[in-house]
Design a protein around this motif. Sequence first.
Motif, PDB file in Angstrom:
ATOM      1  N   PHE A 178       0.824  -1.211   0.000  1.00  0.00           N
ATOM      2  CA  PHE A 178       0.000   0.000   0.000  1.00  0.00           C
ATOM      3  C   PHE A 178       0.861   1.265   0.000  1.00  0.00           C
ATOM      4  O   PHE A 178       0.374   2.350  -0.266  1.00  0.00           O
ATOM      5  N   ASN A 179       2.144   1.142   0.316  1.00  0.00           N
ATOM      6  CA  ASN A 179       3.034   2.301   0.298  1.00  0.00           C
ATOM      7  C   ASN A 179       3.874   2.386  -0.983  1.00  0.00           C
ATOM      8  O   ASN A 179       4.773   3.211  -1.081  1.00  0.00           O
ATOM      9  N   ILE A 180       3.572   1.525  -1.942  1.00  0.00           N
ATOM     10  CA  ILE A 180       4.294   1.605  -3.219  1.00  0.00           C
ATOM     11  C   ILE A 180       3.744   2.788  -4.006  1.00  0.00           C
ATOM     12  O   ILE A 180       2.543   2.915  -4.207  1.00  0.00           O
ATOM     13  N   ALA A 181       4.634   3.651  -4.464  1.00  0.00           N
ATOM     14  CA  ALA A 181       4.244   4.805  -5.278  1.00  0.00           C
ATOM     15  C   ALA A 181       4.413   4.514  -6.761  1.00  0.00           C
ATOM     16  O   ALA A 181       3.657   5.030  -7.588  1.00  0.00           O
ATOM     17  N   ALA A 182       5.398   3.710  -7.112  1.00  0.00           N
ATOM     18  CA  ALA A 182       5.654   3.361  -8.511  1.00  0.00           C
ATOM     19  C   ALA A 182       6.441   2.062  -8.556  1.00  0.00           C
ATOM     20  O   ALA A 182       7.141   1.706  -7.599  1.00  0.00           O
ATOM     21  N   MET A 183       6.303   1.385  -9.680  1.00  0.00           N
ATOM     22  CA  MET A 183       7.097   0.179  -9.942  1.00  0.00           C
ATOM     23  C   MET A 183       7.864   0.399 -11.237  1.00  0.00           C
ATOM     24  O   MET A 183       7.291   0.847 -12.233  1.00  0.00           O
ATOM     25  N   GLY A 184       9.131   0.059 -11.206  1.00  0.00           N
ATOM     26  CA  GLY A 184       9.959   0.258 -12.387  1.00  0.00           C
ATOM     27  C   GLY A 184      10.649  -1.021 -12.817  1.00  0.00           C
ATOM     28  O   GLY A 184      10.786  -1.970 -12.038  1.00  0.00           O
ATOM     29  N   TRP A 185      11.041  -1.028 -14.079  1.00  0.00           N
ATOM     30  CA  TRP A 185      11.875  -2.090 -14.621  1.00  0.00           C
ATOM     31  C   TRP A 185      13.217  -1.483 -15.024  1.00  0.00           C
ATOM     32  O   TRP A 185      13.261  -0.429 -15.671  1.00  0.00           O
ATOM     33  N   PHE A 186      14.254  -2.174 -14.641  1.00  0.00           N
ATOM     34  CA  PHE A 186      15.612  -1.794 -15.014  1.00  0.00           C
ATOM     35  C   PHE A 186      16.305  -3.011 -15.615  1.00  0.00           C
ATOM     36  O   PHE A 186      15.849  -4.144 -15.421  1.00  0.00           O
TER      37      PHE A 186
END
Length: 131
Positions: free
Chosen positions: A29-37
Amino acid sequence: QVQLVESGGGVVQAGDSLRLSCAASGQTFNIAAMGWFRQAPGKEREFVATISWSGSTLIKYANSVKGRFTISRDNAKNTVYLQMNRLKPEDTAVYSCAADWRTLYSGSYQPPVGRDDYGYWGQGTQVTVSS
């Protein structure tokens, strides 16, 4: 805290497609964004794509993948996907997902592209594209 587990990597030929998945668990619930690297041998880890985790969908792509890769999310499954089409040998790398985890962020928040902005990382999945 958040745990991230990637899946979907493999060995494909140039022009093929793959879909990577990243499942998040814990305090999602505290995730603001998910990224791929991704990180190729002998190179630094580089940004691929990112997506905001809630509210309006904000997405950014690296120029090298724009038009070929698509990032998406399924909040019900706490999962982010990376659909990779028209793969090239230069896409060969270990792909890792990452979470920008925050207790507070403003309404003007933009998902970041810098790897230092992400506090949680998965173990990575290998993608190999042969010519």
